[in-house]
Design a protein around this motif. Structure first.
Motif, PDB file in Angstrom:
ATOM      1  N   ILE A   1      16.735  -9.929   1.260  1.00 19.86           N
ATOM      2  CA  ILE A   1      16.643  -9.569  -0.156  1.00 19.86           C
ATOM      3  C   ILE A   1      17.430 -10.543  -1.019  1.00 19.86           C
ATOM      4  CG2 ILE A   1      17.426  -7.845  -1.840  1.00 19.86           C
ATOM      5  CD1 ILE A   1      16.451  -5.681   0.049  1.00 19.86           C
ATOM      6  N   MET A   2      18.615 -10.922  -0.544  1.00 21.82           N
ATOM      7  CA  MET A   2      19.418 -11.884  -1.300  1.00 21.82           C
ATOM      8  C   MET A   2      18.706 -13.232  -1.404  1.00 21.82           C
ATOM      9  SD  MET A   2      21.995 -10.305  -2.413  1.00 21.82           S
ATOM     10  CE  MET A   2      23.561  -9.475  -2.228  1.00 21.82           C
ATOM     11  N   SER A   3      18.104 -13.677  -0.343  1.00 18.89           N
ATOM     12  CA  SER A   3      17.356 -14.939  -0.366  1.00 18.89           C
ATOM     13  C   SER A   3      16.210 -14.866  -1.364  1.00 18.89           C
ATOM     14  CB  SER A   3      16.820 -15.259   1.026  1.00 18.89           C
ATOM     15  OG  SER A   3      17.858 -15.504   1.934  1.00 18.89           O
ATOM     16  N   ALA A   4      15.532 -13.708  -1.395  1.00 18.20           N
ATOM     17  CA  ALA A   4      14.386 -13.542  -2.290  1.00 18.20           C
ATOM     18  C   ALA A   4      14.815 -13.576  -3.753  1.00 18.20           C
ATOM     19  CB  ALA A   4      13.672 -12.225  -1.961  1.00 18.20           C
ATOM     20  N   PHE A   5      15.894 -12.873  -4.084  1.00 24.48           N
ATOM     21  CA  PHE A   5      16.380 -12.880  -5.466  1.00 24.48           C
ATOM     22  C   PHE A   5      16.869 -14.261  -5.872  1.00 24.48           C
ATOM     23  CE2 PHE A   5      16.326  -8.265  -5.445  1.00 24.48           C
ATOM     24  CZ  PHE A   5      16.138  -7.949  -6.784  1.00 24.48           C
TER      25      PHE A   5
ATOM     26  N   GLY B   1      13.161   3.426  -9.022  1.00 23.06           N
ATOM     27  CA  GLY B   1      11.804   2.890  -8.987  1.00 23.06           C
ATOM     28  C   GLY B   1      11.738   1.473  -9.531  1.00 23.06           C
ATOM     29  N   TYR B   2      12.435   1.246 -10.623  1.00 22.76           N
ATOM     30  CA  TYR B   2      12.503  -0.090 -11.235  1.00 22.76           C
ATOM     31  C   TYR B   2      13.134  -1.096 -10.274  1.00 22.76           C
ATOM     32  CZ  TYR B   2      15.086  -3.517 -14.179  1.00 22.76           C
ATOM     33  OH  TYR B   2      15.655  -4.644 -14.717  1.00 22.76           O
ATOM     34  N   SER B   3      14.237  -0.715  -9.646  1.00 26.74           N
ATOM     35  CA  SER B   3      14.903  -1.601  -8.679  1.00 26.74           C
ATOM     36  C   SER B   3      13.989  -1.904  -7.499  1.00 26.74           C
ATOM     37  CB  SER B   3      16.202  -0.954  -8.186  1.00 26.74           C
ATOM     38  OG  SER B   3      17.078  -0.689  -9.256  1.00 26.74           O
ATOM     39  N   SER B   4      13.230  -0.909  -7.078  1.00 26.02           N
ATOM     40  CA  SER B   4      12.296  -1.105  -5.957  1.00 26.02           C
ATOM     41  C   SER B   4      11.199  -2.098  -6.322  1.00 26.02           C
ATOM     42  CB  SER B   4      11.680   0.236  -5.551  1.00 26.02           C
ATOM     43  OG  SER B   4      12.668   1.175  -5.189  1.00 26.02           O
ATOM     44  N   ILE B   5      10.718  -2.020  -7.550  1.00 25.65           N
ATOM     45  CA  ILE B   5       9.630  -2.910  -7.976  1.00 25.65           C
ATOM     46  C   ILE B   5      10.100  -4.358  -8.018  1.00 25.65           C
ATOM     47  CG2 ILE B   5       8.144  -3.548  -9.919  1.00 25.65           C
ATOM     48  CD1 ILE B   5       7.932  -0.552 -10.569  1.00 25.65           C
ATOM     49  N   ILE B   6      11.236  -4.611  -8.670  1.00 27.16           N
ATOM     50  CA  ILE B   6      11.681  -5.998  -8.786  1.00 27.16           C
ATOM     51  C   ILE B   6      12.075  -6.555  -7.409  1.00 27.16           C
ATOM     52  CG2 ILE B   6      12.380  -5.813 -11.190  1.00 27.16           C
ATOM     53  CD1 ILE B   6      15.256  -5.545 -10.296  1.00 27.16           C
ATOM     54  N   THR B   7      12.610  -5.698  -6.532  1.00 28.89           N
ATOM     55  CA  THR B   7      12.939  -6.143  -5.175  1.00 28.89           C
ATOM     56  C   THR B   7      11.669  -6.444  -4.396  1.00 28.89           C
ATOM     57  OG1 THR B   7      14.962  -4.807  -5.181  1.00 28.89           O
ATOM     58  CG2 THR B   7      14.143  -5.554  -3.042  1.00 28.89           C
ATOM     59  N   GLY B   8      10.674  -5.573  -4.542  1.00 28.70           N
ATOM     60  CA  GLY B   8       9.404  -5.790  -3.837  1.00 28.70           C
ATOM     61  C   GLY B   8       8.719  -7.069  -4.274  1.00 28.70           C
TER      62      GLY B   8
ATOM     63  N   LEU C   1       7.126 -12.736  -3.195  1.00 29.05           N
ATOM     64  CA  LEU C   1       7.173 -14.156  -3.566  1.00 29.05           C
ATOM     65  C   LEU C   1       7.897 -14.973  -2.506  1.00 29.05           C
ATOM     66  CD1 LEU C   1       8.018 -13.881  -7.378  1.00 29.05           C
ATOM     67  CD2 LEU C   1       5.813 -14.478  -6.361  1.00 29.05           C
ATOM     68  N   HIS C   2       8.972 -14.411  -1.971  1.00 32.78           N
ATOM     69  CA  HIS C   2       9.740 -15.117  -0.940  1.00 32.78           C
ATOM     70  C   HIS C   2       8.922 -15.277   0.334  1.00 32.78           C
ATOM     71  CE1 HIS C   2      13.242 -16.471   1.274  1.00 32.78           C
ATOM     72  NE2 HIS C   2      13.073 -15.511   2.161  1.00 32.78           N
ATOM     73  N   HIS C   3       8.228 -14.221   0.725  1.00 32.11           N
ATOM     74  CA  HIS C   3       7.407 -14.271   1.935  1.00 32.11           C
ATOM     75  C   HIS C   3       6.269 -15.283   1.799  1.00 32.11           C
ATOM     76  CE1 HIS C   3       5.563 -12.836   5.639  1.00 32.11           C
ATOM     77  NE2 HIS C   3       4.405 -12.739   4.998  1.00 32.11           N
ATOM     78  N   ALA C   4       5.714 -15.375   0.584  1.00 27.48           N
ATOM     79  CA  ALA C   4       4.621 -16.324   0.334  1.00 27.48           C
ATOM     80  C   ALA C   4       5.129 -17.729   0.025  1.00 27.48           C
ATOM     81  CB  ALA C   4       3.761 -15.822  -0.824  1.00 27.48           C
ATOM     82  N   ASN C   5       6.455 -17.903   0.035  1.00 29.05           N
ATOM     83  CA  ASN C   5       7.085 -19.203  -0.247  1.00 29.05           C
ATOM     84  C   ASN C   5       6.682 -19.738  -1.628  1.00 29.05           C
ATOM     85  OD1 ASN C   5       8.836 -21.302   0.392  1.00 29.05           O
ATOM     86  ND2 ASN C   5       7.208 -22.552   1.272  1.00 29.05           N
TER      87      ASN C   5
END
Length: 501
Positions: A437-441, A479-486, A491-495
């Protein structure tokens, strides 16, 4: 928007005095303690490898929801939340032993020519800029706190002492704005260091200004979009924050061209710390020795654009000083630091000492600037609205201390992450020591920040946030935190990296 509700919303975030720095430190400590627990779970139990659904849930609870709870439900008892987080980490430490090999990495194959000519050729990393997990964690934690606060502040569950102050004082959100700029300064050092490593010729200032202006265009466009959206939707706004038309995106967009000018000055004054303090000192002298301070704070708003946006225009000088302070520490800690006479352990020790000294010096300057200190201090109050010198020093001291703590956690929990000798092993160990999650953010920080702003606007236009009870507010915020994390994880998974910052 209903005029009465709009007035209530604006009053809800106006005229605030903030809270104590000690409480702010206790709340933000939750991020560090959560990372410590995550690191213990990973280093001792390899809990997040492989990254299962349970690992994702725990990652989200520790690195996102813990921060949300610290600023809402546990806002009056942040030390209790810290204790609840650190206790399981200490139990795991006492009941387990450190694995000999926290990550399995196959030894690299040596080519036939490498074996004949240079036995070490295949094991030595090229001179390049490494990826430091603690830097990734630091930037991501700052972004998560920022994204949570910009929506949570519209609910009563978020205490008013954490919201931005009107004129004088300290608050969590005031610190978040400055930290956003400081972290941008830290990562901006990478481009400067790369040019030094590659031995590139110094590009003329005019060309660098043109290139940096192109880099600023997306941010300035976002600022215009936000401006027209706020005005067009009659959205509640706090005018004394930046002015009638100015917003934070304009500040971010104008930083790169001005930093290039100071890069030219760096040839004469090679210390970015000195440049940062110099800008802050000159700005503070102007505030104290002229009518500038009263003009910004109390003068009637005239018809000119400068008068309407004086907070944003003049506070830019303070944010520029913060950005330069971030670049200064980035130059010190981003390089690998190893050499024929300096081992990876010595290089890491050097980084920790540098961060510790910087945090101490900035803190000492802040105390001298903002208190009397037995009659010797200047006793100038902190003002985020002015972005005055005490504010610059406070933000710089806090962020250097945060970097020191995250670096210390990484060094303790993952002592081999900075000792890698090949690119493959470096990639594996960095991935092992960094929260997904940290890498994604961190990877899409500006895009996530933009999404958070859009979602914040959508929520405020959809529901009466100041009338929501605690249960309703927490449901929306989770819910908001879940959306932005998701979105960040997808985006991170898709590079995919959308906006650079």
């Amino acid at each position: 928007m209903d005029p009465n509700y709009k007035a209530r919303k604006e009053a809800f975030v106006s005229g605030l005095a903030g809270g104590s720095i000690l409480e702010i430190n206790a709340v933000t400590l939750v991020a560090s303690v959560s990372v410590f627990l995550w690191s213990i779970l990973q280093s001792r139990l390899s809990f997040f490898t492989p990254y299962s659904a349970a690992a994702l849930l725990v990652d989200f609870l520790l690195n996102v929801l813990a921060i949300l709870f610290a600023t809402t439900l546990y806002c009056s008892a942040p030390l209790l939340l810290n204790l609840l987080l650190v206790s399981p980490a200490l139990l795991i430490l006492l009941s387990t032993k450190r694995p000999r090999t926290p990550v399995r990495a196959k030894p690299p194959r040596q080519s036939a020519t490498a074996g004949k000519d240079d036995p070490k050729h295949a094991t030595v990393l090229p001179e390049s800029l490494p990826i430091h997990p603690f830097l990734t964690t630091y930037r991501a934690a700052m972004m998560i706190i920022t994204c949570i606060a910009i929506l949570a502040v519209d609910f009563r569950v978020f205490p008013r002492r954490f919201a931005k102050v009107e004129n004088w004082g300290t608050s969590l959100m005031d610190l978040g704005v400055g930290s956003f700029v400081f972290s941008g300064g830290v990562v901006s050092a990478r481009s400067l260091l790369k040019s030094r490593i590659n031995g590139s010729k110094r590009v003329p200032l005019a060309k660098r200004l043109v290139a940096s202006t192109r880099h600023s265009i997306p941010l300035l466009v976002l600022g215009l979009i936000r401006l027209y959206s706020v005005k067009g939707l009659d959205y509640a706004e706090h005018v004394t924050e930046y002015g009638v038309h100015w917003n934070f995106f304009f500040t971010l967009g104008l930083l790169p061209p001005f930093v290039e000018i100071f890069d030219a000055l760096a040839a004469v004054i090679p210390s970015y710390e000195v440049l940062s303090v110099g800008v802050a000192v000159l700005y503070q002298v102007a505030l104290e020795s002229t009518d500038l301070k009263s003009y910004i704070l109390v003068s009637p708003r005239g018809p000119s654009l400068l008068s309407k946006n004086r907070e944003g225009v003049f506070s830019f000088l303070g944010y520029l000083a913060i950005f330069l302070a971030g670049r200064a520490i980035g130059i010190r800690i981003i390089p690998r630091g190893t050499s024929s006479s300096r081992s990876p352990e010595q290089a890491r020790r050097r980084v920790l000492i540098s961060l510790g000294v910087q945090a101490f010096v900035w803190t000492a300057l802040f105390v001298l600037n903002s208190t009397y200190v037995m009659g010797y201090g200047a006793n100038i109050p902190v003002s985020r609205r002015l972005a005055n010198m005490p504010y610059v020093l406070w933000v710089s001291a806090f962020n250097n201390a945060q970097l020191f703590v995250f670096c210390l956690i990484e060094t303790f929990c993952f002592p081999t992450v900075h000792r890698t000798t090949t690119q493959k092993s470096e990639h594996e160990r960095v991935a092992f020591a960094t929260s997904r999650i940290m890498s994604a953010f961190n990877k899409n920080s500006l895009a996530i920040f933009l999404l958070a702003n859009l979602l914040t606007g959508a929520v405020n236009l959809s529901i009466s946030t100041i009338d929501a009870n605690t249960a309703q507010a927490m449901a929306v915020l989770i819910g908001y935190s879940s959306i932005i994390t998701g979105v960040a994880l997808v985006l991170h998974h898709a590079n995919i990296k959308i906006l650079p910052f």
